[in-house]
Design an enzyme around this catalytic site. Sequence first.
Site, PDB file in Angstrom:
ATOM      1  N   GLN A 125       0.821  -1.212   0.000  1.00 11.38           N
ATOM      2  CA  GLN A 125       0.000   0.000   0.000  1.00 11.38           C
ATOM      3  C   GLN A 125       0.863   1.273   0.000  1.00 11.38           C
ATOM      4  OE1 GLN A 125      -3.117   0.612  -0.586  1.00 11.38           O
ATOM      5  NE2 GLN A 125      -3.678  -1.536  -0.809  1.00 11.38           N
ATOM      6  N   SER A 126       2.002   1.222  -0.650  1.00 10.46           N
ATOM      7  CA  SER A 126       2.894   2.386  -0.687  1.00 10.46           C
ATOM      8  C   SER A 126       2.263   3.570  -1.410  1.00 10.46           C
ATOM      9  CB  SER A 126       4.197   1.992  -1.394  1.00 10.46           C
ATOM     10  OG  SER A 126       4.921   3.147  -1.762  1.00 10.46           O
TER      11      SER A 126
END
Length: 334
Positions: free
Chosen positions: A72-73
């Site tokens: 989920q960067s």
Amino acid sequence: MTEHPRAILVPDQTPIEPLSQLSEQLGVDLWIKRDDLAGTTFGGNKSRQLEYYLGAARARQADTILITGAVQSNFVRTAAASAAKFGLRTIVQLEARVPDQDALYQTSGNVLLNQMLGAEMMHYHDGEDEAGADAALRARAEEERRKGHTPYVIPLALGNPPLGALGYLRAGQEILSQDSGFDTVVVASGSGLTHAGLLTGLVEGDFSGRVVGSCVRRDATLQTKRIRTVLNNLQTLRGKADEIPSERIHIWDGALAPGYGQIGPAAMNAIRQMAECEGLMLDPVYTAKVFATIPALIENGEIEKDSRVLFVHTGGLASLFAYQTDLSRLLLEN
Ligand SMILES: *Cc1c(COP(=O)(O)O)cnc(C)c1O
């Protein structure tokens, strides 16, 4: 002094706004720097960092950006969106950094946006091996080169020149041009590029208040060392000899638990407080933990009553929907 080319992604200043309800509740004069509005596609602090990575990529006539981060960067998603804006393709490498996550975490939020932005996604099995993740990215870049592309790698590990910190050096100058009267500035401390850049910009602009970095990834001992290194690397990158004094480094890790990318009670409380009092969202991975720093430091006396405090909102809102399962459960629990 070395000049570093900048690809403009944040053309205007982001606003500094008062948080009136929370000021009353907490007994301080609280303001927010809206870097959640910086740049394209949900924006955030990585837009300012990417101005310098994409500036370097364009100077080298790159056609492909390679970047690594958590599943989920926000960095990866912002890179894909910003690269698209300049006509570059993006290959993203997603690391298994957060344990026990469900299908929404794997597919929604930033992952969905990466797909919509046309980024190619690959995976890396280890989330704690920065050198290994960089090596895998460089190997992929070599493959691209053999195919006739011109790749540019945005590296992760501490040894690399902290180009992205130049964006927060500018942000420090920007804040001082908007309002130089804060006693405390509270900001996220992860890779440390945001914290170190901002601290450098503020200290060099004769800011006399405290800059508090709130840990989102490592504990205070490790993070203090990391920030010392990033500060030194930043001065080396800029060709500057003078060092930012270590007594200007302030780190707090009281909301880090249970760990990177996992929501604890302090973070959940912060999300609710900000939403209910100000109608603004915080993200579960970064800004909720950073905001939780403020009531805790008021409580322990490090932030004085009635003093002026600036909370830097670094964005991250795209991951809210990927964390829906945890958020819904925690909302039910209290
Ligand atoms: C990456 C990120 C941070 C941390 O910034 P660093 O420069 O890595 O320390 C903070 N907030 C958000 C929303 C982020 O995506």
